[in-house]
Write a protein that holds these residues in place. Structure first.
Motif, PDB file in Angstrom:
ATOM      1  N   ALA A 100     -12.787  -8.643  -5.602  1.00  0.00           N
ATOM      2  CA  ALA A 100     -12.753  -8.000  -6.852  1.00  0.00           C
ATOM      3  C   ALA A 100     -11.665  -7.065  -6.481  1.00  0.00           C
ATOM      4  N   LYS A 101     -11.047  -6.469  -7.613  1.00  0.00           N
ATOM      5  CA  LYS A 101     -10.012  -5.556  -7.353  1.00  0.00           C
ATOM      6  C   LYS A 101     -10.749  -4.288  -7.398  1.00  0.00           C
ATOM      7  N   ILE A 102     -10.177  -3.281  -6.717  1.00  0.00           N
ATOM      8  CA  ILE A 102     -10.962  -2.020  -6.583  1.00  0.00           C
ATOM      9  C   ILE A 102     -11.038  -1.439  -7.842  1.00  0.00           C
ATOM     10  N   CYS A 103     -10.167  -1.443  -8.952  1.00  0.00           N
ATOM     11  CA  CYS A 103     -10.260  -0.685  -9.996  1.00  0.00           C
ATOM     12  C   CYS A 103     -11.347  -1.376 -11.047  1.00  0.00           C
ATOM     13  N   GLN A 104     -11.856  -2.507 -10.818  1.00  0.00           N
ATOM     14  CA  GLN A 104     -13.009  -3.102 -11.420  1.00  0.00           C
ATOM     15  C   GLN A 104     -14.459  -2.484 -10.816  1.00  0.00           C
ATOM     16  N   LEU A 105     -14.143  -1.920  -9.676  1.00  0.00           N
ATOM     17  CA  LEU A 105     -15.683  -1.441  -8.982  1.00  0.00           C
ATOM     18  C   LEU A 105     -16.119  -0.445  -9.652  1.00  0.00           C
ATOM     19  N   SER A 106     -17.397   0.056  -9.413  1.00  0.00           N
ATOM     20  CA  SER A 106     -17.819   1.419  -9.826  1.00  0.00           C
ATOM     21  C   SER A 106     -17.825   2.215  -8.461  1.00  0.00           C
ATOM     22  N   ALA A 107     -17.965   3.581  -8.784  1.00  0.00           N
ATOM     23  CA  ALA A 107     -17.826   4.573  -7.740  1.00  0.00           C
ATOM     24  C   ALA A 107     -18.647   4.265  -6.304  1.00  0.00           C
ATOM     25  N   GLY A 108     -19.965   3.871  -6.788  1.00  0.00           N
ATOM     26  CA  GLY A 108     -20.596   3.504  -5.541  1.00  0.00           C
ATOM     27  C   GLY A 108     -20.122   2.338  -4.793  1.00  0.00           C
ATOM     28  N   GLU A 109     -19.754   1.347  -5.500  1.00  0.00           N
ATOM     29  CA  GLU A 109     -19.033   0.286  -4.748  1.00  0.00           C
ATOM     30  C   GLU A 109     -17.895   0.603  -4.052  1.00  0.00           C
ATOM     31  N   GLN A 138     -13.385  12.505  -0.886  1.00  0.00           N
ATOM     32  CA  GLN A 138     -14.186  12.595  -2.101  1.00  0.00           C
ATOM     33  C   GLN A 138     -13.177  11.697  -3.067  1.00  0.00           C
ATOM     34  N   HIS A 139     -11.972  11.707  -2.980  1.00  0.00           N
ATOM     35  CA  HIS A 139     -11.142  10.470  -3.940  1.00  0.00           C
ATOM     36  C   HIS A 139     -10.778   9.530  -2.844  1.00  0.00           C
ATOM     37  N   PHE A 140     -11.425   8.357  -3.185  1.00  0.00           N
ATOM     38  CA  PHE A 140     -11.422   7.236  -2.147  1.00  0.00           C
ATOM     39  C   PHE A 140      -9.883   6.915  -2.055  1.00  0.00           C
ATOM     40  N   MET A 141      -9.898   6.469  -0.644  1.00  0.00           N
ATOM     41  CA  MET A 141      -8.402   6.064   0.036  1.00  0.00           C
ATOM     42  C   MET A 141      -8.323   4.364  -0.188  1.00  0.00           C
ATOM     43  N   LEU A 142      -8.367   4.156  -1.725  1.00  0.00           N
ATOM     44  CA  LEU A 142      -8.232   3.045  -1.691  1.00  0.00           C
ATOM     45  C   LEU A 142      -7.191   2.391  -2.519  1.00  0.00           C
ATOM     46  N   VAL A 143      -6.534   1.293  -2.492  1.00  0.00           N
ATOM     47  CA  VAL A 143      -5.442   0.942  -3.425  1.00  0.00           C
ATOM     48  C   VAL A 143      -6.026   0.239  -4.529  1.00  0.00           C
ATOM     49  N   GLN A 144      -6.130   0.812  -5.599  1.00  0.00           N
ATOM     50  CA  GLN A 144      -6.618   0.415  -7.073  1.00  0.00           C
ATOM     51  C   GLN A 144      -6.071  -1.029  -7.290  1.00  0.00           C
ATOM     52  N   SER A 145      -5.037  -1.438  -7.155  1.00  0.00           N
ATOM     53  CA  SER A 145      -4.398  -2.681  -7.661  1.00  0.00           C
ATOM     54  C   SER A 145      -4.769  -3.974  -6.630  1.00  0.00           C
ATOM     55  N   TYR A 202      -2.423  -8.368 -17.762  1.00  0.00           N
ATOM     56  CA  TYR A 202      -0.986  -8.633 -17.095  1.00  0.00           C
ATOM     57  C   TYR A 202      -0.315  -7.580 -16.611  1.00  0.00           C
ATOM     58  N   LYS A 203      -0.213  -7.825 -15.259  1.00  0.00           N
ATOM     59  CA  LYS A 203       0.110  -6.579 -14.187  1.00  0.00           C
ATOM     60  C   LYS A 203       1.557  -6.996 -13.790  1.00  0.00           C
ATOM     61  N   THR A 204       2.394  -6.239 -14.021  1.00  0.00           N
ATOM     62  CA  THR A 204       3.898  -6.652 -13.585  1.00  0.00           C
ATOM     63  C   THR A 204       4.162  -6.431 -12.119  1.00  0.00           C
ATOM     64  N   GLY A 205       3.373  -5.777 -11.360  1.00  0.00           N
ATOM     65  CA  GLY A 205       3.737  -5.304  -9.986  1.00  0.00           C
ATOM     66  C   GLY A 205       4.435  -4.442  -9.693  1.00  0.00           C
ATOM     67  N   SER A 206       4.839  -3.580 -10.673  1.00  0.00           N
ATOM     68  CA  SER A 206       5.517  -2.337 -10.503  1.00  0.00           C
ATOM     69  C   SER A 206       4.634  -1.487  -9.585  1.00  0.00           C
ATOM     70  N   PRO A 207       5.685  -0.739  -8.425  1.00  0.00           N
ATOM     71  CA  PRO A 207       4.868  -0.046  -7.620  1.00  0.00           C
ATOM     72  C   PRO A 207       4.441   0.999  -8.272  1.00  0.00           C
ATOM     73  N   THR A 208       3.153   1.809  -8.198  1.00  0.00           N
ATOM     74  CA  THR A 208       2.669   3.082  -8.814  1.00  0.00           C
ATOM     75  C   THR A 208       3.520   4.129  -8.389  1.00  0.00           C
ATOM     76  N   ALA A 219       0.873  -1.125  -0.051  1.00  0.00           N
ATOM     77  CA  ALA A 219      -0.023   0.227   0.106  1.00  0.00           C
ATOM     78  C   ALA A 219       0.823   1.179   0.116  1.00  0.00           C
ATOM     79  N   CYS A 220       2.029   1.278   0.800  1.00  0.00           N
ATOM     80  CA  CYS A 220       2.928   2.476   0.816  1.00  0.00           C
ATOM     81  C   CYS A 220       3.404   2.708  -0.530  1.00  0.00           C
ATOM     82  N   GLY A 221       3.789   1.628  -1.314  1.00  0.00           N
ATOM     83  CA  GLY A 221       4.092   1.706  -2.698  1.00  0.00           C
ATOM     84  C   GLY A 221       3.270   2.268  -3.648  1.00  0.00           C
ATOM     85  N   GLU A 222       2.100   1.850  -3.367  1.00  0.00           N
ATOM     86  CA  GLU A 222       0.985   2.254  -4.431  1.00  0.00           C
ATOM     87  C   GLU A 222       0.503   3.293  -4.254  1.00  0.00           C
TER      88      GLU A 222
END
Lengths: 303, 513, 364
Positions: free
Chosen positions: B140-149, B91-98, A289-295, A169-172
């Motif tokens: 589900a990964k966060i980036c696949q979800l709608s804003a409401g989800e 407002q901008h969600f504090m979620l890790v998208q990946s 295909y996600k390589t895992g590079s930290p955002t 999470a810190c790297g993303e």
């Protein structure tokens, strides 16, 4: 048969320092900090490992203190880049310059000494008796076992525990981590430190086992290969097991292939070329295909 | 207070916070009790965000104190606030998208064990979901979800942490109306559980329908806190925008001339490729000031960028004096006599690190005498810079000063000067007085009036309704990329603008769009 | 608990910046002295040896100038891309590719050509090869938004391995007794040097001319203005209609090209053949980063800082011969000075404000 054992053994020996360096750097980068100082930390690890082992007569003392020295150096980088928000690339370069210089300076009086308290191969009971495999895999230096174990443990922590989630999470997205009540700076400091300790150990492995004597510049660019191998391993220490030993074997084969049909230097180019290729694939950022590079890699986090 | 203790109230007393010389919060008092939904209302720049950041521990006040259950507490970080049961959803969600939903929850879950166990999290999630009546797929990964989800994931996170006071920053701004309804059902249930909910909103109907009380801020000051049952939407509008002052500046009525700008049914995509301007049309004539009101983020930025050549339109046309300029370049549009005062001056308008004079030529450096062929003529630029700082009263030691040493007001005067000194035909001014002190504000407003009197057309985008009413000949209100209505100055009331800004139709009233 | 905030510093005068730069050099030398002292070496003596070796004699000066030639060329080019905030750390590779280009032309394509034509042609080839090598990361950045730092770094090693491939393989010299070099260039191609020195005058002249050209480009032309706007604030660049991609590509062509010129100069003036990458460049591409930074991204100042770091490199030789320490020892200075520059940069940008009691709020 013994010829095979010898060659495979050399592959593993050449790959182990790369593995140690790589799994450590993966931690630093996963937490969002790019530390290009691996070469310098390995150099200091190599000389301090050598010097302490030589002076105390115990390779373990050298090995452990080499890790401490590598860690100490990485903290300088951590302070400059995390607390003072400096450019991580430049700080890493400075660390490499300083480390390489310091190792040459300190190592001056050890030049040409052949190390007596070096690591010996340890045969694992029972397993080492398996024909061929036992001799190749289970009659190795203790550091080899440690490196493999660390790679697995590091992978487990990164992908199967809460700590791993926190580090990633810190790297993303450090803002998110902060909002989850995590002290991002502390996590980044810790991970950079892990990277430094591992680099120090990697250096010590070279001077205590691989080439148990002191030669100025004996790290010979392995630190930079580590940077490439991290990308090649897609920030995953299990994959690093594979890529590091693959490259370890290329390293060994370059001598065998000298003058043969296949030019070894083109093989030596591979980790760098593939690293660039991985970055290109990564830039497409498809979900498949996600390589895992930290955002957030390479950017200072400002609260 | 620890988490075991029963929560009954959160108060803030005399909270002040300054940024530079701007008072974002000036001695604000606030109070909420368990089982209450409180709205926080105010125009942009009123200090709402600063206030909730302080309330949730993300920022610390310069002075003032926060009381939890009548005990003084100090939130040195959001972690401390969370431990005491105060949580915020941005407002901008504090979620890790990946990462997956479950991983995101584990990140925030203080109870979860060292070894990450998806099953445990799923079980606990199910419990909350049954209690509050909604469902999110934990794998589900966060980036696949709608804003409401994603927002529901945020709510689950807060529940996992045992949050007693939940602060939501404009929670419905990213939601469809249906999702928003679902959100309020959940919030209502949380309220019944004895939690306190604070949410920032601009939407008056939401506030009237779903909250118990509303606290209104304006220009960093507390206007008041009212029980929703005791007030009307009109009251809220006047609290939010201020009592009608006699405007010290007022545009004279001028006969307007020929068309300068014509925007013909343009559609513009934002960075995420969704339509932020939908089929919009309007015209601006000579001598006319055309104001656009609206809450930030309703397409204003994209509209400005499309007109000034910074962003392509996906359909429609833009004319300057009957010449098509859509999908050209900023330099081309500038050469047609269009000046642009950008929003967020430090982010867009100036190159900090460079000197003042280098910043005055940023728009016209390709023209003579500022450069010839490819050689810059810094002497001419310095001379011009000198003219600008004198004509527009920019206070600075010299034109060689580094630009970031200027105060906000002087920086903006410099930008305004740079854009207006060569008598442009059209001025696109985006929040030109945002965050400025009164003197600079008046000065810049006066300049806009002068230029329009001299014949320029002005597109004025602002959130300050007073400013729009004082300066504009016509005011359009933008909502979700569409013009809700265009009001002539004689028809404008704050009430009408407020309704339009909130996305309501004006029924049966004069509406000549 | 101490409470403080990091705030952006608003006023920073040129004098303050210069003081910080000087201070970081001084701090670097100081810490290096402490390290020397701890190791039982008299720091004063070591420093004297270093600087006497490089600046204390005519011979020292000649060597110092020799080493500063590539630094001037690379450093000037880096000023341009660093001003656009493009972190090219691949000058080392661009230099090596420049050497390859020059060798290709001088040894293989046109060995028979008149030196008066061939030498300029070899420099040109160096420039082009370096520029192409620099173009790769620029294109990857512009087209695919790939971070330039890792790519430029990797390209360094790809270039080094490529040279090894050439000199161990197809280009291995037939007259070198099996050593891994190419054959020597024709004697007529050796660059003229200053009497009894290795100072190859032509490259030095080219370096100084390009330092001035780069300064002119950066501070007097439209292109330079666009670079500086983009670097200071890319959003402002976008607002004024500057094309960032054009800036980065041209910037890297110049920066890479100058590094390539340095490579051509090194092999034409000193080595007279393509040899081991570590022999061609003793880390010039990396040292030039410090040179450019310490020169405050001003190519004219870069000439001065190049001479200083050229001197340090020569000083490395001096402590090797007089104190017996390896040449790499000098990297301690480089590393430390760079660290202190980074620390100094922080204090140029920010200041730390302690919060007084009033501002603390009330603790629980």
């Amino acid at each position: 048969m013994t010829w095979f054992v010898l060659i495979f053994g050399r592959f593993l020996v050449a790959g182990t320092p790369l593995l140690l360096g790589t799994i450590g750097e993966i931690y630093a980068e996963k937490a969002g900090n790019l530390n290009l100082g691996v070469e310098g930390m390995m150099a200091v690890g190599a000389i301090s490992g050598f010097a302490f082992a030589h002076n105390t007569g115990n390779p373990w003392i050298g090995f452990i203190l080499a890790g401490c020295m590598g860690g100490l150096l990485s903290l300088v980088h951590a302070f400059v880049t995390i607390s003072l928000r400096a450019n991580q690339v430049v700080s890493g370069l400075a660390l490499t310059m300083f480390g390489v210089g310091l190792s040459g300076f300190i190592g001056n009086e050890y030049v040409g000494i052949s190390l007596v308290p070096r690591f010996k191969n340890v045969a694992i009971p029972f397993l080492s008796e398996i024909p061929f495999v036992g001799e190749v895999l289970f009659t190795r230096s203790p550091v080899f076992y440690i490196a493999i174990l660390l790679a697995v443990v590091f992978w487990y922590i990164m992908f199967r525990t809460k700590w791993g989630i926190i580090i990633r999470a810190c790297g993303e997205n450090p803002k998110t981590a902060e909002s989850a009540g995590i002290n991002v700076y502390r996590v980044q400091y810790t991970c950079v430190l892990i990277g430094g300790v591992c680099a120090g150990l990697a250096g010590a492995y070279i001077s205590l086992y691989y080439i148990p004597t002191w030669i100025d510049g004996m790290i010979a660019g392995r630190g930079w290969i580590v940077i490439a191998l991290v990308i090649l391993s897609q920030w995953n220490s299990l994959k690093a097991l594979f890529s590091c030993y693959l490259f370890g074997s290329i390293y060994v084969l370059q001598y065998a292939l000298q003058g043969s049909f296949l030019n070894p230097t083109l093989l030596l180019m591979m980790p760098y070329l593939t690293a660039v290729t991985v970055l290109i694939v990564d830039s497409k950022k498809t979900l498949k295909y996600k390589t895992g590079s930290p955002t957030h890699l390479g950017e200072p986090y400002i609260k | 207070m620890n988490q075991k203790e029963k929560f009954f109230s959160l108060r803030a007393r005399n909270i002040s916070r300054c940024f530079g010389n701007i008072k974002a919060n000036n001695s604000i008092d606030f109070s909420i009790e368990a089982g209450q939904i409180m709205a926080l209302l105010g125009e942009n720049g009123a200090g709402k965000t600063t206030f909730v950041r302080i309330l949730s521990g993300l920022d610390q006040p310069d002075s003032g104190e926060i009381l939890l259950n009548d005990q003084s507490v100090y939130f040195n970080s959001c972690r401390t606030a969370q431990k005491m049961g105060v949580g915020i959803i941005h407002q901008h969600f504090m979620l890790v998208q990946s990462m997956t939903v479950a991983e995101n929850i584990a990140l925030c879950d203080t109870d979860s064990s060292f070894i990450y166990s998806e099953n445990k999290i799923n079980d606990k999630m199910k419990k909350f979901e049954e209690e509050y009546g909604f469902f999110v797929n934990p794998n589900a990964k966060i980036c696949q979800l709608s804003a409401g989800e994603q927002q529901r994931v945020e709510i689950i996170k807060a529940l996992f942490r045992g949050t007693n006071v939940l602060i939501l920053d404009e929670p419905t701004s990213v939601l469809t109306p249906q999702e928003a309804d679902k959100l309020f059902v959940i919030l209502q249930k949380m309220k019944n559980e004895g939690k306190a909910i604070v949410f920032i909103s601009h939407k008056l109907r939401e506030i009237m329908d779903y909250t118990d009380a509303v606290t209104v801020l304006r220009h960093g000051n507390l206007v008041g806190c009212r029980n929703v049952n005791d007030i009307t939407q009109d009251d809220l509008i006047s609290m939010m925008t201020g009592e009608k002052k006699v405007a010290s500046i007022r545009k004279e009525n001028v006969a307007v001339g020929e068309n300068i700008l014509k925007v013909a049914s343009i559609t513009v995509l934002d960075d995420r490729e969704s339509k932020s301007i939908k089929n919009m049309s309007f015209e601006i004539k000579k001598n006319e000031i055309f104001g656009i009101a609206g809450i930030a983020g309703n397409g204003q930025r994209e509209l400005v960028e499309a007109i000034t050549g910074m962003r392509n339109v996906s359909s429609g046309k833009i004319f300057i004096y009957n010449e098509e300029v859509q999908n050209s370049t900023p330099k081309h549009v500038y050469s047609k006599g269009v000046a642009h005062i950008p929003e967020e001056r430090i982010r867009f308008g100036i190159a900090s690190g460079l000197k003042l004079f280098e910043n005055t030529s940023i728009r016209n450096y390709e023209q003579r005498p500022y450069s010839k062929q490819s050689i810059m003529n810094y002497k001419a630029i310095k001379l011009k810079a000198q003219t600008i700082i004198e004509a527009f009263h920019v206070k600075t030691e010299s034109v060689d000063t580094e630009i970031q040493n200027l105060s906000g007001g002087n920086m903006q005067k410099l930008i305004v000067g740079r854009e207006m000194v060569d008598s442009p035909k059209l001025i696109v001014a985006s929040h030109p007085t945002y965050g400025l002190d009164i003197a600079s504000t008046k000065y810049i407003q006066q300049e806009l009036l002068t230029k329009s009197k001299e014949g320029a057309g002005v597109l004025l985008i602002s959130e300050d309704i007073d400013e729009l009413m004082a300066l504009s000949d016509r005011i359009a209100v933008v909502f979700r990329g569409e013009l809700m209505g265009v009001l002539n100055r004689e028809d404008v009331t704050i009430h009408k603008i407020g309704l339009l800004m909130a996305g309501e139709e004006l029924s049966g009233e004069n509406n000549n769009g | 608990m101490a409470r403080w905030r990091i705030e952006k510093r608003e006023k920073k005068s040129l004098g303050f910046v210069l003081m910080i730069l000087l201070l970081s050099v001084a701090s670097g030398l100081l810490v290096a002295s402490i390290i020397f002292f701890l190791r039982g070496v008299n720091p004063w003596m070591a420093l004297t040896k270093i600087f006497a070796g490089s600046f204390g004699s005519v011979y020292g000066w000649k060597e110092t100038i020799t080493k500063s030639i590539p630094l001037i060329l690379i450093g000037s080019g880096l000023c341009i891309v660093f001003s656009a905030k493009f972190w090219n750390i691949g000058a080392e590779g661009q230099l090596l590719m420049g050497a390859v280009g020059a060798t290709l032309f001088g040894l293989f394509l046109f060995p028979k050509l008149n030196p008066a034509i061939l030498i300029p042609l070899m420099f040109l080839a160096g420039f082009i090869f370096g520029a192409i090598w620099g173009l790769i990361p620029a294109l990857l950045k512009v087209k695919l938004k790939i971070n330039e730092t890792i790519v430029t770094l990797m390209l360094n090693y790809i270039a080094a391995e490529f040279i090894l491939f050439l000199i161990y393989g197809p280009w291995k010299g037939k007259t070198q007794f099996g050593f891994p070099y190419t054959d020597n260039f024709a004697k007529s191609l050796y660059l003229k040097t200053f009497p009894e020195s290795r100072v190859h005058i032509i490259t030095l002249a080219i370096g100084i001319v390009f330092a001035i050209v780069c300064w002119f480009l950066l501070y007097k032309t439209k292109f330079g203005y666009e670079i500086r706007i983009t670097g200071a604030n890319p959003e402002a660049g976008k607002y004024s209609g500057i094309k960032t991609s054009k800036i980065l590509i041209f910037g890297m062509l110049i920066s890479g090209g100058l590094a390539g010129l340095a490579g051509a100069g090194e092999i034409l003036g000193i080595h007279h053949r393509l040899c081991q990458p570590l022999t061609i460049s003793s880390g010039y591409g990396f040292t030039a980063i410090i040179v450019a930074w310490l020169g405050n991204l001003n190519p004219i100042l870069v000439v001065i800082t190049s001479i200083f770091f050229g001197g340090l490199l020569v000083g490395g030789d001096a402590i090797k011969s007089s104190l017996g320490f390896p040449h790499a020892t000098i990297e301690i200075f480089n590393g430390l000075i760079l660290f202190f520059l980074l620390i100094g940069t922080f204090f140029i940008q920010y200041r730390i404000r302690l919060l007084n009691k009033n501002e603390k709020g009330i603790k629980s």
